[in-house]
Enzyme design. Structure first.
Site, short mmCIF file in Angstrom:
data_model
loop_
_atom_site.label_atom_id
_atom_site.label_comp_id
_atom_site.label_asym_id
_atom_site.label_seq_id
_atom_site.Cartn_x
_atom_site.Cartn_y
_atom_site.Cartn_z
N PRO A 119 -2.46 -11.67 9.77
CA PRO A 119 -2.69 -11.55 11.22
C PRO A 119 -2.97 -10.10 11.61
CG PRO A 119 -0.35 -11.86 10.75
CD PRO A 119 -1.08 -12.06 9.45
N LYS A 150 -11.65 -3.73 18.98
CA LYS A 150 -10.29 -4.20 19.24
C LYS A 150 -9.87 -3.96 20.70
CE LYS A 150 -8.75 -3.67 14.46
NZ LYS A 150 -7.59 -3.79 13.58
N ASN A 191 0.85 -1.20 0.00
CA ASN A 191 0.00 0.00 0.00
C ASN A 191 0.88 1.25 0.00
OD1 ASN A 191 0.54 0.87 2.84
ND2 ASN A 191 -0.26 -1.18 3.22
N LYS A 194 -13.67 0.51 15.74
CA LYS A 194 -12.39 -0.19 15.91
C LYS A 194 -11.90 -0.08 17.36
CE LYS A 194 -10.85 0.08 11.16
NZ LYS A 194 -10.16 0.80 10.11
N PHE A 226 -4.41 3.12 15.06
CA PHE A 226 -4.76 4.14 14.08
C PHE A 226 -5.96 3.63 13.30
CE2 PHE A 226 -1.82 7.72 13.28
CZ PHE A 226 -0.96 7.52 14.34
#
Ligand code: PMT
Length: 406
Positions: free
Chosen positions: A306, A342, A211, A338, A324
C-alpha cells in the site's frame, strides 16, 4: 520588549564539561546585542570560574540563594522577572531531574520556578545518560510544561563516546536563542505524525524484504518538531534508535502495519511527514513455514504494497502532507513528478546510494512545493531536520492562512 530594549538573557550554567563553551556563548549573545546575566550552580563552579563569566558578561555572576548582599541588590524574584528568556546551557542530567521534580534548592532552580519567561534547555551529557529512561521521562515532563530544547547534537563526546549528548555550538545556539528559541513556538500545539525507518515484508517466518533505511532522518525530524513546539507521533519501522524526548512512538514492521498505525492517528494530525522507506512491493504471500532449500532456483512473486503517502494525501480534509523522494538520478524531475502525482503539499528530495541518504549521519535535501524550492546543503541529519521543520512550518502556516482567507 520594544525594539530598542536589548534582549535580556538569564544564562544558567550547570555542572558539566560543556560549561567550558558557555563563556563563548555569552560573548556571542553580547555581540548580537543581548544583555546576559549569568547564574551558576555549585557544580558549574567546578568547571569554570565565576570570574571568567563576570569578565565576559560584564555583570556580577550570581551563585547563591542565600547571599544577603546580592539578594538586597537583585533578589531571585527580581532576576526571574528581569529575564526575557532563561537559557540553561549546559543543562546537566542532574539539573534536568531537579527541574522536573520542581525543586527550589539552589538559586538557578528557584529562578526557573519563579520566572514567567520562556525556558530553553541545552542538554549536554554522555550519550548513555541522555538515552536513559529517567532522563527521557524528565525531558518529556519539562517539554510537556512548555520548556524548549536546543539540541543536543550528535558527535564526539568528552568522555570518548560518540553519539547524542553534545551541547550545541555557541554560535548556532546564540543565533537560535535570539531568533526565537530555535524556531520554538513555530509549531506550538501543532499535531504532527511522522513515519520513519524501513519496513520488513515477510517471505517466511524468518526471512523478509527490507532496505537500508536506519530511521535517523525521521527520528531527527521528530526531535526537531518537538523543539518547535509540535506534539509528535512517530510511526517507526524496525530500527534500533532511542525515542526522541516527548515523542509518542508506535513501532511497526510491515507496510501494512505502518498504514494501519497511520490510519488510526491521521484524524488527529495537522501535518503528516512520510520519511519512512516503505516497501513498494511485498511477497504476494508469506510462507507459513520456513522455505526449504530444495529447488535449484526459486522465483518470488511480489505484489504492490500500500502507498501510505498517496492514501493520506487523497483524504478529504486531510493534513498538510510532506513526502520524501529518494532518488539515484534525475532528482528534481522525479521529485516534482511525485509532488504532482501524489498531490502533496511539499516534497523533500534526497539523492541516495553510494553512502548518502540511507543509513548515514549526514544528508542533503532539496525541498519542492508548487511554485518554489529550497536547497538544504549537506549537514548532520539533526541540523538538517531543524532546517526542514522550519520550512514545513512556514509552508504550513501559509497554507492555513490561504485556506482561511477563502
Ligand atoms: O532512514 P535513514 O537511513 O535516515 O535514511 C533517510 C531516507 C533516505 C530513508 C529518507 O531521507 C527518505 O528519503 N525517505 C523516503 C524513502 C522512500 O521510500 O522514498 P520513495 O521515493 O520511494 O517514496 C516516496 C514517498 O512515498 C516517501 O515519502 C515514502 O515514505 C512514501 N511511500 C513510499 C512507498 C509506500 N509504499 N508508501 C509510502 O508512503
Amino acid at each position: 520588549m520594544t525594539p530598542s530594549t536589548p534582549p535580556r538573557i538569564l544564562l544558567g550554567i550547570t555542572g558539566g564539561i560543556a560549561a567550558y563553551k558557555s563563556p563563548d556563548l555569552v560573548r556571542r549573545l553580547r555581540d548580537r546585542g543581548a544583555e546576559v546575566q549569568v547564574v551558576m550552580t555549585g557544580a558549574a563552579e567546578r568547571f569554570v570560574t565565576r570570574q571568567t563569566f563576570q569578565a565576559v558578561s560584564g555583570r556580577p555572576v550570581r551563585t547563591e540563594l542565600w547571599d544577603e548582599a546580592a539578594e538586597a541588590a537583585m533578589g531571585h524574584i527580581e532576576l526571574a522577572r528581569w529575564a526575557g528568556r532563561v537559557v540553561i546551557a549546559p543543562a546537566s542530567a542532574d539539573f534536568i531531574a531537579r527541574l522536573a521534580a520542581g525543586l527550589a534548592d539552589d538559586l538557578l532552580a528557584t529562578i526557573c520556578l519563579a520566572t514567567e519567561a520562556p525556558i530553553l534547555l541545552a542538554p549536554a551529557m554522555n550519550r548513555v545518560m541522555w538515552a536513559n529512561a529517567a532522563t527521557r521521562a524528565n525531558i518529556g515532563t519539562l517539554t510537556g510544561r512548555g520548556m524548549r530544547l536546543l539540541g543536543p547534537d550528535d558527535g564526539n563526546q568528552a568522555c570518548g563516546d560518540t553519539g547524542a549528548g553534545r551541547m550545541v555550538e555557541p554560535d548556532r545556539m546564540a543565533e537560535a536563542i535570539l531568533a526565537g528559541i530555535a524556531g520554538a513556538g513555530l509549531l506550538e500545539g501543532v499535531r504532527m505524525l511522522i513515519t520513519a525507518g524501513p519496513t520488513r515484508e515477510p517471505i517466511d517466518p524468518v526471512r523478509f524484504i527490507s532496505n537500508r533505511s536506519s530511521g535517523k532522518m525521521g527520528f531527527a525530524l521528530a526531535a526537531a518538531a518537538v523543539e518547535s513546539g509540535a506534539k509528535v507521533r512517530l510511526v517507526a519501522g524496525p530500527v534500533g534508535l532511542p525515542t526522541p524526548a516527548a515523542v509518542e512512538r508506535i513501532d511497526v514492521e510491515s507496510a501494512e502495519q505502518m498504514l494501519d498505525a497511520v490510519h488510526r492517528h491521521i484524524g488527529q494530525t495537522d501535518i503528516f511527514v512520510a520519511a519512512a522507506a516503505v516497501a513498494d512491493y511485498r511477497p504476494a504471500s508469506a510462507a507459513r513455514d520456513k522455505i526449504k532449500k530444495t529447488a535449484p532456483e526459486m522465483a518470488l512473486k511480489l505484489t504492490r504494497a500500500p502507498d501510505i503517502l498517496t492514501q493520506v494525501a487523497a483524504l478529504a480534509n486531510g493534513p498538510f502532507t510532506v513526502g520524501f523522494a529518494a532518488e539515484t538520478r534525475d532528482v528534481e524531475k522525479n521529485a516534482r513528478a511525485k509532488l504532482e502525482q501524489k498531490q502533496l503539499d511539499m516534497i523533500a528530495a534526497n539523492r541516495v546510494g553510494a553512502g548518502s541518504g540511507f543509513d548515514s549521519d549526514q544528508n542533503a535535501l532539496t525541498v519542492y512545493w508548487s511554485g518554489g524550492e529550497q536547497e538544504l546543503p549537506k549537514t548532520g541529519k539533526r541540523e538538517l531536520a531543524r532546517a526542514l521543520v522550519q520550512i514545513i512550518a512556514r509552508r504550513y502556516v501559509t497554507a492555513r492562512e490561504t485556506a482561511g482567507s477563502r
